[in-house]
Design an enzyme around this catalytic site. Structure first.
Site, PDB file in Angstrom:
ATOM      1  N   ASN A 133       0.813  -1.226   0.000  1.00  0.00           N
ATOM      2  CA  ASN A 133       0.000   0.000   0.000  1.00  0.00           C
ATOM      3  C   ASN A 133       0.846   1.275   0.000  1.00  0.00           C
ATOM      4  OD1 ASN A 133       1.027  -0.013   2.558  1.00  0.00           O
ATOM      5  ND2 ASN A 133      -0.959  -0.008   3.625  1.00  0.00           N
ATOM      6  N   ASP A 176       2.798   2.743   2.134  1.00  0.00           N
ATOM      7  CA  ASP A 176       2.739   3.660   3.271  1.00  0.00           C
ATOM      8  C   ASP A 176       4.052   3.714   4.046  1.00  0.00           C
ATOM      9  OD1 ASP A 176       2.759   1.195   4.482  1.00  0.00           O
ATOM     10  OD2 ASP A 176       1.068   1.580   5.823  1.00  0.00           O
ATOM     11  N   ASP A 185      11.584  -4.549  15.354  1.00  0.00           N
ATOM     12  CA  ASP A 185      10.496  -3.583  15.544  1.00  0.00           C
ATOM     13  C   ASP A 185      10.817  -2.668  16.730  1.00  0.00           C
ATOM     14  OD1 ASP A 185       8.136  -2.199  15.553  1.00  0.00           O
ATOM     15  OD2 ASP A 185       6.924  -3.855  16.364  1.00  0.00           O
ATOM     16  N   HIS A 189      29.867 -16.806 -35.744  1.00  0.00           N
ATOM     17  CA  HIS A 189      29.404 -17.492 -36.958  1.00  0.00           C
ATOM     18  C   HIS A 189      27.997 -16.993 -37.290  1.00  0.00           C
ATOM     19  CE1 HIS A 189      28.819 -20.638 -39.900  1.00  0.00           C
ATOM     20  NE2 HIS A 189      27.771 -21.109 -39.253  1.00  0.00           N
ATOM     21  N   ASN A 190      27.700 -16.857 -38.584  1.00  0.00           N
ATOM     22  CA  ASN A 190      26.376 -16.358 -38.992  1.00  0.00           C
ATOM     23  C   ASN A 190      25.996 -15.118 -38.191  1.00  0.00           C
ATOM     24  OD1 ASN A 190      26.113 -18.454 -40.817  1.00  0.00           O
ATOM     25  ND2 ASN A 190      24.728 -19.662 -39.544  1.00  0.00           N
ATOM     26  N   GLU A 247      31.105 -12.708 -39.430  1.00  0.00           N
ATOM     27  CA  GLU A 247      30.856 -13.317 -40.739  1.00  0.00           C
ATOM     28  C   GLU A 247      29.784 -12.547 -41.503  1.00  0.00           C
ATOM     29  OE1 GLU A 247      30.085 -17.778 -42.542  1.00  0.00           O
ATOM     30  OE2 GLU A 247      29.161 -17.250 -40.627  1.00  0.00           O
ATOM     31  N   ASP A 262      27.580 -13.209 -44.947  1.00  0.00           N
ATOM     32  CA  ASP A 262      27.174 -14.057 -46.077  1.00  0.00           C
ATOM     33  C   ASP A 262      26.547 -13.179 -47.148  1.00  0.00           C
ATOM     34  OD1 ASP A 262      28.022 -16.188 -44.636  1.00  0.00           O
ATOM     35  OD2 ASP A 262      26.169 -17.340 -44.789  1.00  0.00           O
ATOM     36  N   HIS A 283      21.122 -15.929 -44.810  1.00  0.00           N
ATOM     37  CA  HIS A 283      21.545 -17.326 -44.889  1.00  0.00           C
ATOM     38  C   HIS A 283      20.935 -17.916 -46.149  1.00  0.00           C
ATOM     39  CE1 HIS A 283      22.371 -21.477 -43.507  1.00  0.00           C
ATOM     40  NE2 HIS A 283      23.330 -20.887 -42.826  1.00  0.00           N
ATOM     41  N   GLU A 312      31.699 -14.550 -46.856  1.00  0.00           N
ATOM     42  CA  GLU A 312      31.208 -15.743 -47.548  1.00  0.00           C
ATOM     43  C   GLU A 312      30.577 -15.238 -48.842  1.00  0.00           C
ATOM     44  OE1 GLU A 312      31.561 -18.974 -46.760  1.00  0.00           O
ATOM     45  OE2 GLU A 312      32.846 -18.319 -45.111  1.00  0.00           O
ATOM     46  N   ILE A 344      10.322 -23.145  -3.506  1.00  0.00           N
ATOM     47  CA  ILE A 344      11.652 -22.715  -3.070  1.00  0.00           C
ATOM     48  C   ILE A 344      12.670 -23.648  -3.716  1.00  0.00           C
ATOM     49  CG2 ILE A 344      13.164 -22.271  -1.089  1.00  0.00           C
ATOM     50  CD1 ILE A 344      10.713 -20.526  -1.030  1.00  0.00           C
ATOM     51  N   ASP A 346      15.980 -26.009  -4.446  1.00  0.00           N
ATOM     52  CA  ASP A 346      16.826 -26.959  -3.716  1.00  0.00           C
ATOM     53  C   ASP A 346      18.196 -26.955  -4.394  1.00  0.00           C
ATOM     54  OD1 ASP A 346      14.476 -27.677  -2.330  1.00  0.00           O
ATOM     55  OD2 ASP A 346      13.977 -29.190  -3.837  1.00  0.00           O
ATOM     56  N   ASP A 388      18.789 -26.193  -9.582  1.00  0.00           N
ATOM     57  CA  ASP A 388      17.704 -26.550  -8.675  1.00  0.00           C
ATOM     58  C   ASP A 388      17.459 -28.048  -8.835  1.00  0.00           C
ATOM     59  OD1 ASP A 388      15.484 -26.682  -7.077  1.00  0.00           O
ATOM     60  OD2 ASP A 388      14.141 -25.674  -8.493  1.00  0.00           O
TER      61      ASP A 388
END
Length: 747
Positions: free
Chosen positions: A149, A151, A183, A305-306, A335, A337, A350, A384, A640, A642, A695
């Site tokens: 909220n 606050d 607190d 590559h590519n 590269e 092409d 490609h 290429e 949770i 592991d 996990d």
């Protein structure tokens, strides 16, 4: 709790405009240009936006996910429709990892500048944060997430929900006891300062406190001498521990009084251990520490590559953005092409697939702008070439006109080399790799070239001329002389055999090998391959069957000295982790000097590393102590992780191994393993170490949580933190592992 950024941004006009919000147009194509309301939140870390057609649906952008802001028409979308929007109103948010860009159009140049300058300020501030400030930022984020909220206070019920988000399944009574201790106001609620106290109780590092107590002489603080002893005995700093202890107190101790007294509190000790200096990666290897004056073929070269693809190589998108990402991450070989395109303009894609097409000249313009942003050392363009002679001539003109003096058009000393020049000699130069007609000696742009290689006999030269004649006859039919003349030190030639290469190949001639061909040569003649790579550059590329743009493991190619081991950098995973790990050293300049065993005259066989004269295996002992704030994988409150830790060694076959810890149930917040893993490293110079956190799942494959990969030679001994990275290689701060490392001669 104030946002760590907030104070310095209180009265910034640009941020005020961003906080007030703007209606910005999101440009994705000519067909769709939607309006959205974007607004920077008061935390200066989040941008909320709402589409014009939705009522109450908001989405968010984290400022931490934005890598850079580009001004004007500097994205593919804007370049594709330059007349659609005025450049002074346009900007692009570039995200980390593999997320696509966000192209936005403001209603005025002034509004665009406010967002551009404001975002740049926020990004720069985040980049300049140290580990302590990043942690403060994270704690601030936690509080704001819990404070629904808004606050400025949170209840115990909100804290319980937050603990689940923080990946910790804590006993309710224990959590409530910590809450009550924090607190101070006795209101049953925690304000920002009280939450910080709660967080400190929650994250108390018992393993750090025990280590601190072991070395403190008075139980309260580490004296200068105590810290010096710790650095000498545990961190193995030796001679520099005296001066370094003073530096660390000055740098990391938060108390000015303690600094004056030259002592370190437990808070300062923790800040040091989680800093870059307390990292597993040796800071001395992060700078440019290697000799850069050796021949080009003596280096591993970060290669793509590519490069034009953002996705798979069947239907993926071709984009100049892919070149920007590759170059900014330090790639020194990309590269291109090339195919015939409409209107006499070559295109890049490609071939014979459904990948989209981009203009060759746009690729070269992008290369011109970003070639040396991440590294000043030479960039190799692998061409290429599938174009007609006419469009090859157009390519040559674009290369010369756009790249200008950056393009290497002649040997650096006007002579035919007996060995390749060094990265240092080729600084700021772009080299073309491709087919070439004839020999470098015949290049018309070089006056009075004389070979400096005096080892060739007349018989060898005669046989070479026969081979050249055949190659030249074939090449001249489909190769443009203008393009051919631009190939200087990287002439691509067909590989016949290691014997033929040894007797006839020139230093500036190189061959490309598929991954399967490379593996076959390694298996049949690994020693000869190493000798070949002492004289020549070799490029390895992924199989054409890898239509999903997956990768092979590069380490077996590095083991025989292959320099240009090209990977699909757009595809995350183990293979890119190894590549990023190798090139994370030497200032990330894209060049790593090969170890002496791959450069000297002695024959080395990766299959039998114990046959070398200076064989000296090392014992690597890793005590995996604890983990900190591992990311939550599932959005479900009850889920949770592991976690378990696996350490993987990559290198010569004898070093290929892995070991893992047991898993810790339901604790991703502060898991404690305290397990010791031990390895024998037979060829330390080629070993790469990868830490993986997963996990555990009994019934299916474990889920990836984070990883960190580095060369064995860059490991610091002693108590170290490992700051984990995502699958994309980006930081997932404050997630880390705490380990102790010991390296010594194997018995």
């Amino acid at each position: 709790m104030e946002c760590p950024q907030k104070d310095c941004f209180q009265s910034n006009a640009n941020l005020d405009i961003m906080k007030a919000g703007s209606v910005l147009r999101k440009a994705t194509s000519r067909m769709w240009k939607g309006q959205r309301h974007y607004k920077l939140q008061d935390d200066c870390k989040t941008i909320m936006y709402k589409s014009s057609w939705t009522l109450n649906s908001y989405s968010t952008i984290s400022v931490g996910d934005v890598e850079a802001v580009r001004e004007g028409h500097q994205s593919e979308v804007f370049l594709s429709m330059p007349d659609e929007f005025p450049p002074e109103c346009c900007f692009t948010l570039v995200f980390r990892g593999r997320r696509g860009n966000l192209d936005l159009v403001a209603s005025s140049a002034e509004e665009a500048q406010a967002w551009i300058q404001g975002m740049q300020m926020l990004i720069e501030n985040l980049q300049n944060m140290d580990e302590c400030e990043k942690l403060d930022q994270w704690v601030s984020d936690l509080f704001m997430r819990a404070d629904k909220n808004k606050d400025g206070r949170i209840s115990f019920k909100e804290v319980q929900k937050l603990l689940k988000l923080m990946n910790i399944d804590m006993n309710e009574l224990h959590a409530h006891a910590l809450f009550m201790m924090s607190d101070m106001s006795e209101t049953g609620m925690l304000d920002a300062e009280e939450f910080v106290h709660f967080y400190k109780l929650l994250t108390e590092r018992k393993e750090i406190l025990e280590l601190f107590q072991e070395y403190t002489s008075n139980g309260q603080a580490l004296s200068h001498c105590d810290l010096e002893e710790f650095l000498r005995e545990e961190q193995l700093e030796g001679e520099r521990s005296h001066e370094h202890a003073l530096e660390l107190i000055h740098r990391y101790e938060p108390s000015d009084t303690a600094k004056t007294q030259q002592i370190m509190s437990v808070d300062g000790f923790l800040m040091y251990l989680t800093s870059a200096e307390g990292s597993i990666f040796n800071p001395e290897h992060q700078c440019l520490y290697q000799d850069m004056t050796q021949p080009l073929n003596h280096y591993f070269i970060s290669s793509s590559h590519n490069t034009y693809l953002l996705d798979d190589q069947l239907k993926g998108r071709s984009s100049v953005e892919a070149y920007i990402k590759a170059l900014k991450r330090g790639c020194r070989c990309v590269e291109v092409d090339c195919w015939d395109g409409p209107n006499g303009e070559p295109i890049v894609y490609h071939g014979h697939t459904f990948t989209s097409k981009i203009l060759f000249k746009d690729v070269i313009s992008t290369v011109a702008k970003y070639a040396f942003e991440a590294s000043e050392y030479p960039l190799i363009l692998t061409i290429e070439n599938h174009c007609s002679v006419e469009q090859q001539t157009v390519m040559a003109e674009h290369l010369k006109n756009i790249l200008g003096d950056m393009l290497l058009k002649i040997t650096i000393d006007g002579k035919v080399p007996s060995v390749l020049p060094s990265p240092e000699e080729l600084k700021g130069k772009i080299l073309l790799k491709g087919k070439k007609m004839g020999e470098l000696e015949e290049c018309s742009d070089v006056d009075n070239l004389e070979s400096s290689d005096v080892s060739d006999g007349d018989d060898d030269k005669a046989e070479d001329l026969d081979n050249q004649a055949t190659e030249s006859t074939n090449s001249k039919e489909n190769l443009s002389k203008e393009l051919s003349d631009l190939v200087i030190y990287c002439k691509n030639v067909h590989f016949s055999s290691f014997e033929h290469s040894r007797n006839h190949s020139k230093p500036y001639e190189m061959s490309s090998f598929s991954e399967s061909k490379t593996r076959k040569l390694i298996k049949e003649a690994g020693g000869d391959f190493i000798q070949h790579n002492k004289r020549h550059l070799s490029r390895v590329y992924p199989s054409g069957l890898r239509t999903d743009s997956s990768n092979y493991c590069p380490h077996e190619m590095w083991n025989v000295g292959c320099q240009i081991v090209a990977l699909n950098v757009q595809t995350a995973g183990l293979e890119m982790d190894l590549n990023d790990g190798l090139f994370s050293q030497n200032n990330r300049c894209g060049y790593v000097l090969k170890p002496e065993i791959l450069r000297n005259s002695e024959r080395f066989d990766p299959e039998f590393p114990d046959n070398r004269k200076d064989y000296c295996p090392l014992s690597l002992t890793i005590q995996v102590i604890s983990g900190q704030q591992l990311p939550k994988l599932s959005k479900k409150d009850w889920s949770i992780v592991d976690p378990l830790v696996r350490v993987e060694i990559y290198g010569v076959p004898l070093d290929q191994t892995q070991q893992e810890t047991k898993h810790i149930e339901n604790n991703g917040f502060n898991p404690y393993w305290n397990e010791t893993l031990q390895f024998v490293i037979h060829t330390p110079e080629l070993a790469i170490v990868r830490f993986v956190v997963e996990d555990y799942d009994m019934t299916s494959k474990n889920d990836f949580i984070g990883q960190y990969t580095l060369p064995f030679s860059c490991i610091q001994q002693g108590y170290r933190h490992i700051h984990l990275l995502s699958k994309d290689g980006t930081s997932i701060c404050p997630s880390s592992l705490f380990v102790h490392i010991t390296i010594k001669k194997a018995s």
